[in-house]
Design an enzyme around this catalytic site. Structure first.
Site, PDB file in Angstrom:
ATOM      1  N   SER A  90       8.474  -0.426  -8.156  1.00 14.13           N
ATOM      2  CA  SER A  90       9.850  -0.522  -7.648  1.00 14.13           C
ATOM      3  C   SER A  90      10.604  -1.563  -8.471  1.00 14.13           C
ATOM      4  O   SER A  90      11.782  -1.402  -8.772  1.00 14.13           O
ATOM      5  CB  SER A  90       9.847  -0.919  -6.174  1.00 14.13           C
TER       6      SER A  90
ATOM      7  N   ARG B  28      -2.901   0.795  -9.308  1.00 11.55           N
ATOM      8  CA  ARG B  28      -2.416   1.337 -10.567  1.00 11.55           C
ATOM      9  C   ARG B  28      -3.281   0.910 -11.731  1.00 11.55           C
ATOM     10  O   ARG B  28      -3.597   1.667 -12.618  1.00 11.55           O
ATOM     11  CB  ARG B  28      -0.991   0.845 -10.840  1.00 11.55           C
TER      12      ARG B  28
ATOM     13  N   HIS C   1       4.651   6.034  -5.364  1.00 10.30           N
ATOM     14  CA  HIS C   1       4.386   6.006  -3.915  1.00 10.30           C
ATOM     15  C   HIS C   1       4.196   7.437  -3.384  1.00 10.30           C
ATOM     16  O   HIS C   1       3.274   7.687  -2.600  1.00 10.30           O
ATOM     17  CB  HIS C   1       5.576   5.391  -3.159  1.00 10.30           C
TER      18      HIS C   1
ATOM     19  N   LYS D 225       9.230 -11.772  -0.808  1.00 14.91           N
ATOM     20  CA  LYS D 225      10.320 -11.394  -1.719  1.00 14.91           C
ATOM     21  C   LYS D 225      11.475 -10.781  -0.927  1.00 14.91           C
ATOM     22  O   LYS D 225      11.253 -10.075   0.062  1.00 14.91           O
ATOM     23  CB  LYS D 225       9.795 -10.423  -2.768  1.00 14.91           C
TER      24      LYS D 225
HETATM   25  P1  ADP Z   1       4.024  -4.198  -1.842  1.00 16.65           P
HETATM   26  O1  ADP Z   1       3.465  -3.778  -0.532  1.00 16.65           O
HETATM   27  O2  ADP Z   1       3.047  -5.000  -2.679  1.00 16.65           O
HETATM   28  O3  ADP Z   1       5.396  -4.753  -1.822  1.00 16.65           O
HETATM   29  P2  ADP Z   1       4.989  -1.637  -2.804  1.00 16.65           P
HETATM   30  O4  ADP Z   1       5.846  -1.340  -1.659  1.00 16.65           O
HETATM   31  O5  ADP Z   1       5.662  -1.627  -4.152  1.00 16.65           O
HETATM   32  O6  ADP Z   1       4.092  -2.903  -2.759  1.00 16.65           O
HETATM   33  O7  ADP Z   1       3.813  -0.579  -2.834  1.00 16.65           O
HETATM   34  C1  ADP Z   1       2.989  -0.350  -1.722  1.00 16.65           C
HETATM   35  C2  ADP Z   1       1.634   0.095  -2.209  1.00 16.65           C
HETATM   36  O8  ADP Z   1       1.771   1.159  -3.119  1.00 16.65           O
HETATM   37  C3  ADP Z   1       0.838  -0.974  -2.947  1.00 16.65           C
HETATM   38  O9  ADP Z   1      -0.539  -0.784  -2.643  1.00 16.65           O
HETATM   39  C4  ADP Z   1       1.090  -0.687  -4.386  1.00 16.65           C
HETATM   40  O10 ADP Z   1       0.011  -1.108  -5.207  1.00 16.65           O
HETATM   41  C5  ADP Z   1       1.180   0.826  -4.359  1.00 16.65           C
HETATM   42  N1  ADP Z   1       1.988   1.353  -5.453  1.00 16.65           N
HETATM   43  C6  ADP Z   1       3.210   0.966  -5.860  1.00 16.65           C
HETATM   44  N2  ADP Z   1       3.619   1.662  -6.919  1.00 16.65           N
HETATM   45  C7  ADP Z   1       2.610   2.530  -7.215  1.00 16.65           C
HETATM   46  C8  ADP Z   1       2.395   3.500  -8.233  1.00 16.65           C
HETATM   47  N3  ADP Z   1       3.262   3.721  -9.192  1.00 16.65           N
HETATM   48  N4  ADP Z   1       1.239   4.180  -8.192  1.00 16.65           N
HETATM   49  C9  ADP Z   1       0.323   3.926  -7.247  1.00 16.65           C
HETATM   50  N5  ADP Z   1       0.437   3.024  -6.283  1.00 16.65           N
HETATM   51  C10 ADP Z   1       1.566   2.324  -6.257  1.00 16.65           C
END
Ligand code: ADP
Length: 163
Positions: free
Chosen positions: A133, A95, A22, A46
């Site tokens: 995460s 990713r 992130h 979730k």
């Molecule tokens: P969500 O909104 O699907 O619950 P997250 O909070 O985990 O997802 O992540 C928010 C955004 O950041 C999403 O677009 C996700 O694809 C991206 N993201 C999460 N982890 C990574 C990473 N390691 N590298 C790049 N982008 C990421």
């Protein structure tokens, strides 16, 4: 004098907790935009491990060196948030191909709901493409060291909540 409009973007997500993936996306976004609003989703399908207050706190501590970053809660529809803040650019991280289908669907749905909304996809440094995460929480639950994957405030909070 021509006044240029400030370029702003919203980076929405659960950030449960924030990872170096992130932070990599956030850093890239701040190079492209004058300011970035990190919108932390209050409730989603979730059930998050951390409260929205904790998730915001971890993000604030991890981005405090950059005044162009703001961290706020997001409840309800992203398009309503975008209209309220008058910001119509959304950042999402990609990713791997596995992210694509869901992200593509979300981007098109958001644009159906609000035609001005554009989604910009950013890819992280290769080292972070395997990071999520979910997997970090799994490692922490099993007693592994998560410090290579998350910033110090998140590693600390993971230790606290799982002890
Ligand atoms: P969500 O909104 O699907 O619950 P997250 O909070 O985990 O997802 O992540 C928010 C955004 O950041 C999403 O677009 C996700 O694809 C991206 N993201 C999460 N982890 C990574 C990473 N390691 N590298 C790049 N982008 C990421």
């Amino acid at each position: 004098m021509i006044m240029e409009k400030k370029r702003r973007a919203i980076y929405p997500g659960s950030f449960d907790p924030v990872t170096f993936g992130h932070l990599d996306v956030i850093a890239r976004a701040t190079h492209l935009f004058d300011s970035v609003i990190i919108a932390v989703a209050v409730s989603e399908g979730k059930v998050p491990l951390f409260s929205v207050e904790d998730r915001i706190q971890m993000l604030k501590e991890s981005t405090s060196d950059n005044p162009a970053i703001e961290v706020v809660p997001l409840s309800g529809l992203l398009v309503d948030f975008a209209c309220e803040h008058d910001v119509f650019t959304v950042i999402r991280g990609l990713r791997a191909v596995s992210d694509f289908e869901f992200e593509f669907q979300m981007a098109l749905m958001n644009r159906k709901l609000e035609a001005r909304l554009e989604t910009v996809f950013l890819t992280p440094k290769e080292d972070y493409t395997y990071l999520s995460s979910r997997i970090v929480k799994e490692v922490a639950r099993l007693g592994g060291d998560v410090s290579p994957f998350v910033p110090a405030p998140a590693a600390r909070k993971l230790r606290e909540i799982l002890k």
